[in-house]
Design a protein around this motif. Structure first.
Motif, short mmCIF file in Angstrom:
data_model
loop_
_atom_site.label_atom_id
_atom_site.label_comp_id
_atom_site.label_asym_id
_atom_site.label_seq_id
_atom_site.Cartn_x
_atom_site.Cartn_y
_atom_site.Cartn_z
N PRO A 145 4.56 -4.66 -0.34
CA PRO A 145 3.80 -3.41 -0.56
C PRO A 145 2.81 -3.04 0.17
N GLU A 146 1.71 -3.98 0.35
CA GLU A 146 0.50 -3.72 1.11
C GLU A 146 0.67 -3.74 2.62
N ILE A 147 1.93 -4.11 3.14
CA ILE A 147 1.97 -4.11 4.50
C ILE A 147 2.80 -2.90 4.97
N LEU A 148 2.25 -2.46 6.15
CA LEU A 148 2.77 -1.02 6.66
C LEU A 148 4.04 -1.43 7.29
N ASP A 149 4.86 -0.33 7.04
CA ASP A 149 6.24 -0.60 7.49
C ASP A 149 6.47 0.68 8.60
N THR A 190 6.67 -15.40 4.36
CA THR A 190 6.18 -15.40 2.94
C THR A 190 4.67 -14.61 3.12
N VAL A 191 4.08 -14.81 4.16
CA VAL A 191 2.84 -14.02 4.36
C VAL A 191 2.92 -12.78 4.30
N ILE A 192 4.06 -12.04 4.79
CA ILE A 192 3.95 -10.54 4.69
C ILE A 192 5.38 -9.96 4.23
#
Length: 81
Positions: A12-16, A70-72
């Motif tokens: 969720p915290e990663i921009l898409d 799994t980092v992002i």
């Protein structure tokens, strides 16, 4: 043969940016009322033999080391009937 599905999504915290592009395009195409779009990946695995705890553990390992970054990304493993 059993089918196991691995769904991979950005955390969720990663921009898409791809999801944002789709979200911006929807109103121009006449699709209103969509507040957010997140894009992900779906892997459908046909498994030879039973899907027991050992097979699920192996698929979970595969998802963690190969199918998802799994980092992002987060992933969910589920068995379809």
């Amino acid at each position: 043969m059993a089918r196991v599905v691995v769904d991979v999504m950005l955390k969720p915290e990663i921009l898409d940016p791809q999801g944002q592009a789709v979200q911006r395009a929807l109103p121009r195409l006449g699709f209103e009322g969509i507040a957010d779009v997140r894009q992900g990946k779906r892997f459908e695995l046909e498994v030879d033999g039973p899907v027991d705890d050992a097979a699920l553990a192996r698929i979970h390992e595969m998802a963690e080391t190969f199918l998802a970054n799994t980092v992002i990304e987060d992933f969910v493993v589920k068995v379809e009937s």
